[in-house]
Each structure stands twice: as C-alpha cells, then as structure tokens.
Write an enzyme that holds these catalytic residues in place. Structure first.
Site, PDB file in Angstrom:
ATOM      1  N   ASP A  13     -11.227  30.084 -11.999  1.00  9.34           N
ATOM      2  CA  ASP A  13     -10.894  28.710 -12.392  1.00  9.34           C
ATOM      3  C   ASP A  13     -10.451  28.614 -13.846  1.00  9.34           C
ATOM      4  OD1 ASP A  13     -11.852  27.943  -9.813  1.00  9.34           O
ATOM      5  OD2 ASP A  13     -13.871  28.077 -10.613  1.00  9.34           O
ATOM      6  N   LYS A  16      -5.348  30.107 -13.816  1.00  9.49           N
ATOM      7  CA  LYS A  16      -4.375  31.167 -13.509  1.00  9.49           C
ATOM      8  C   LYS A  16      -3.198  30.642 -12.713  1.00  9.49           C
ATOM      9  CE  LYS A  16      -7.351  33.612 -11.324  1.00  9.49           C
ATOM     10  NZ  LYS A  16      -8.505  32.797 -11.624  1.00  9.49           N
ATOM     11  N   GLY A  40      -8.827  28.724  -5.043  1.00 13.65           N
ATOM     12  CA  GLY A  40      -8.101  27.467  -4.964  1.00 13.65           C
ATOM     13  C   GLY A  40      -7.277  27.336  -6.215  1.00 13.65           C
ATOM     14  N   HIS A  41      -5.953  27.215  -6.083  1.00  9.81           N
ATOM     15  CA  HIS A  41      -5.178  26.966  -7.289  1.00  9.81           C
ATOM     16  C   HIS A  41      -4.567  25.581  -7.180  1.00  9.81           C
ATOM     17  CE1 HIS A  41      -4.451  31.228  -6.296  1.00  9.81           C
ATOM     18  NE2 HIS A  41      -3.716  30.767  -5.298  1.00  9.81           N
ATOM     19  N   GLN A 221      -9.778  34.440  -8.421  1.00 12.11           N
ATOM     20  CA  GLN A 221     -11.107  34.603  -9.037  1.00 12.11           C
ATOM     21  C   GLN A 221     -10.979  35.180 -10.458  1.00 12.11           C
ATOM     22  OE1 GLN A 221     -11.004  35.886  -5.518  1.00 12.11           O
ATOM     23  NE2 GLN A 221     -11.561  33.832  -4.937  1.00 12.11           N
TER      24      GLN A 221
END
Ligand code: IMP
Length: 425
Positions: A13, A16, A40-41, A221
């Site tokens: 988080d 990225k 999750g992006h 991650q």
C-alpha cells in the site's frame, strides 16, 4: 533493452499502483510477477478511479502489453470480472496471462478461512486463498492456467486433488462438501473465457527484449510481506522482493537495470504483526483519514505510524534499489512536528538493522529525528513549478530519507493523479 522493477519498501500500500502507472506510459510491456487478489491498486486517471486486484496497473495503457506472470496466483472469476468492467468502460485490455500461473480454487479460499480460525495467533489474511494456493504450488498439487484450457488434464488433476482436500477439511472438523463435477464445469468455463489471453509469457518478454522494448516489472505487496525476507509469519506467501521479480516472470537478473523502491512518507500496515512506529493517537487517526488508509481489498482500516527508516533501509539492502519514489507527501501537510524513526532501542541496545525475530521487534522503541512540518497547498500548482517550489521543510524531510538510505529520491508524489508527480532528473 533493460528492465525496470517497481517494488514496495514497507508493508504494501505504498502507492505502487500510481508509480507503476506513471512509468507504464514509458514502457512497452508491464509485467506483474507475484501475489493475487490480496493486492489492490487504486489508479486515478483524469479524476476517474480504477481499482484492480489482479490486472497489472499498466493495463490502463491499452496500447502497451500487460502481462500476468507465472509467479501470480490467479482467481479466474475475479480476473474475468475485472476484464469485463474495463470493457464496459471502453478499454480493451492488451493482456496476456502466463500458462504457468497457478489458479486459486474454491478449496483454497475455504482453507484460508479454516486455517485462520485454528491459528492461535492470527495472521489477518485477506481470506482470498493466497497462502493455500501457494502451498499447493510448492506441494505440486497446483492447477495452472494451462490446465483450465485442457479438459482431460483438469479432470485428471481434480480426480486426485479433491479427495485429498475433502479428507483435510474433515480432519479440520469442517463440513464442506466439494463437488468434483461442479468445480470442473465452473473452471472449464473460466478456461474458455480466458483462453485467448493464456500464453508462454516468459517467451513473449524475451522477444520484447530482443526487439529492444522497455519492460516494466510491477510488484504487489511490499518487502516486509515477503515470504522469506518479511516479518514472518505475518507476511504473504509469495516473493515480493527483487529476486521474486525474476522467478515470477521468467527473466534473467542480468536484464534488470533499475529497481525503484516505493516509500510511503509514513508507515502503514494491515493485518497483524509488530509495527514499532504505530501511532494509536489522534495523529494516527488524522493520517488514516487524510490518506484514505483503508484496505482496497478488504476495506480494513490500516494501522498508521511515522516513517520508519529501519524498515526502508532493510528493503534497500534486500532489493538493491537504484532510486526511491516517495509517495503521499501531501498527506503529512498541516502536521506541525513530524518524526522519522532512524533506529530502535531494544532494552539498553541500539538496533540499526531490522530484526528477524517478531518477539524482539515487538519490544523495540523507535529512536526518532524530529522535523518541522509544512502547510497544505494546492499541490497540482506546486508540481507544475517543479522540485524547487517544494516547501523547505519538505525538502529537508526528503533529504533525510536519501541520506539515511544512501539511495537518491527520484520521484516525489503529492497526490493520486499522474499530474501530481515530480521527477527529479
Ligand atoms: P494474505 O496475502 O491474504 O495471505 O495475507 C497475509 C498478510 O499480508 C496479511 O497481513 C494481509 O493484510 C497482508 N497483505 C496481503 N496483501 C496485501 C496488500 O496488497 N497490501 C497490504 N497488505 C497485504
């Protein structure tokens, strides 16, 4: 042409997705190499928000190729949903999925929940079946993407695997009944929908190198969630670090030229495990709210704390970052006094190197450097003027990051959009 890798330096988080999207504009091929729907992006393009769990962040540049590498674990249903939601927005993903990528099966998700229930000290997994899927890969019980396109192979594998899984569930005291036929039917259907994307992706990346194309490797991650180098056992189950970039995509380490470490201006963590600089006070709450620090995947509030350079410097050592991208600097605006942790007190000792033992980490007390803060500004306007227009106190904060890590800061991010990014040449 050499490859660039983008990796998280903390517990995920770090932002990225935005940094990858920024660089994806300059790359010809973007490759995701590990993790699954636990990631999750969030990417913002022209004020429109896109949230992905599986699709590489580069997918919003449809003129470029996006690849899901062999090191990723694919939940086909989620992937199909993400592809369809993009198609609805008029974006046709230019996507390929490695035939060697392992597939998340229904029993992996069930096992993730069952194991968490039985564990004394919970890991706080995302319950997306990540750990059990990687366990099966290592135990050689895995189903790979290629199997979904081959009825005979899938049937045969399931005939062996399902009775084993059924016995394990019974031993766990779970009354789960797995239907071989239903699983076969469902996954063959997924195979039909995804077949056109399934390919020998390491060969395609090798050809891209031959054609002098730019390749971007995108980590999910962060370093401290790496199965080997992270805060084990409070980690994910894949290799999130630079070495994983090579095995998870099938390319040689000699192809990597740049490794960009993404550092969030403060620290966050979801799930369990020690977090030495955690702020359980109003400042922590303020950072969480101002930074929107709630999990993209599970919605859980993230634990927030001061930037911890012991954490970041360890990531620099493991990954060999060539530059840093410091994100979310805008979030710290308005906080009068800021702190950066530069070492830990452990009893009467000073620790500079990140300890492997979570029992020690739990007892570490941060040794901090204090900084004067900066006021909130219209950051889009500041970015237009470049690095020199940043407040002096912000520059001092950034200087400390690069002098402590001995890695230059190459990017400063001051908001979620592409246009809120300063590149230091
Ligand atoms: P798993 O990956 O679902 O097995 O979860 C293991 C640990 O990694 C948990 O503490 C999760 O909260 C954490 N984790 C997994 N994926 C992410 C991510 O994308 N960002 C932050 N934490 C994550």
């Amino acid at each position: 042409m050499p490859a660039t890798m983008i990796l998280g330096s903390q517990w995920g988080d770090e932002g990225k997705g935005k940094i990858t999207d920024y660089f994806a504009g300059k790359a010809d091929v973007t490759v995701r190499f590990q993790g699954g729907t636990n990631a999750g992006h969030t990417i913002v393009v022209k004020d429109e928000k896109f949230k992905f769990h599986l699709l590489p962040s580069g997918v919003l540049h449809p003129e470029k190729k996006s690849i899901i590498g062999n090191g990723v674990v694919v939940d086909p249903k989620v992937l199909i949903d993400e592809i369809e939601s993009l198609l609805k927005k008029g974006i046709t993903p230019n996507l390929l999925i490695s035939e060697r990528a392992n597939v998340i099966m229904p029993y992996h998700k069930m096992m993730d929940s069952a194991e968490e229930k039985l564990r004394g000290k919970k890991i706080g997994t995302t319950k997306r079946g990540i750990g059990p899927c990687y366990s099966d890969k290592i135990s050689r019980y895995g189903i790979r993407m290629i199997d979904l396109t081959d009825e005979k192979a899938l049937k045969e594998k399931l005939r062996t695997i399902i009775p084993i899984k059924q016995k394990i569930f019974q031993a766990f005291g779970e009354d789960t009944v797995l239907s071989n036929d239903e699983i076969l039917k469902e996954y063959l259907e997924y195979g039909k929908k995804l077949k056109k994307y399934v390919a020998d992706t390491s060969l395609i990346i090798a050809r891209a190198f031959d054609d002098k194309k730019n390749v971007l490797l995108e980590g999910a991650q962060g370093t401290h969630l790496d199965i080997d180098h992270g805060t084990y056992p409070f980690t994910t189950s894949s290799s999130t670090t630079a070495g994983g970039g090579c095995t998870g995509s099938g390319i040689s380490p000699l192809k990597i030229k740049e490794i960009i470490g993404v550092v969030k201006a403060y620290t966050t963590r979801v799930g369990e495990g020690p977090l030495p600089t955690e702020l359980k006070d109003e400042t922590g709450k303020h950072i969480r709210d101002r930074g929107g620090e709630y999990g993209t995947t599970t919605g859980r509030p993230r634990r927030c704390g001061w930037l911890d350079m012991v954490v970041v410097n360890y990531a620099c050592r493991i990954n060999g970052f060539t530059s840093l991208a410091v994100t979310k600097m805008d979030v710290l605006s308005g906080i009068k006094k800021l702190k950066i942790c530069k070492a830990y007190h452990y009893g009467d000792r000073i620790i500079n190197d990140f300890p492997a033992n979570p029992g020690i980490l739990e007892k570490c007390v941060p040794v901090c450097e204090e900084f004067n803060g900066w006021e909130e500004k219209n950051w889009k306007e500041v970015v237009k003027k470049g690095y020199n227009a940043l407040p002096d106190n912000m520059k001092k904060y950034l200087d400390f990051i690069s002098s402590s890590s001995k890695v230059p800061v190459g990017i400063v991010s001051l908001g979620p959009g592409r246009e809120e990014t300063i590149e230091l040449k």
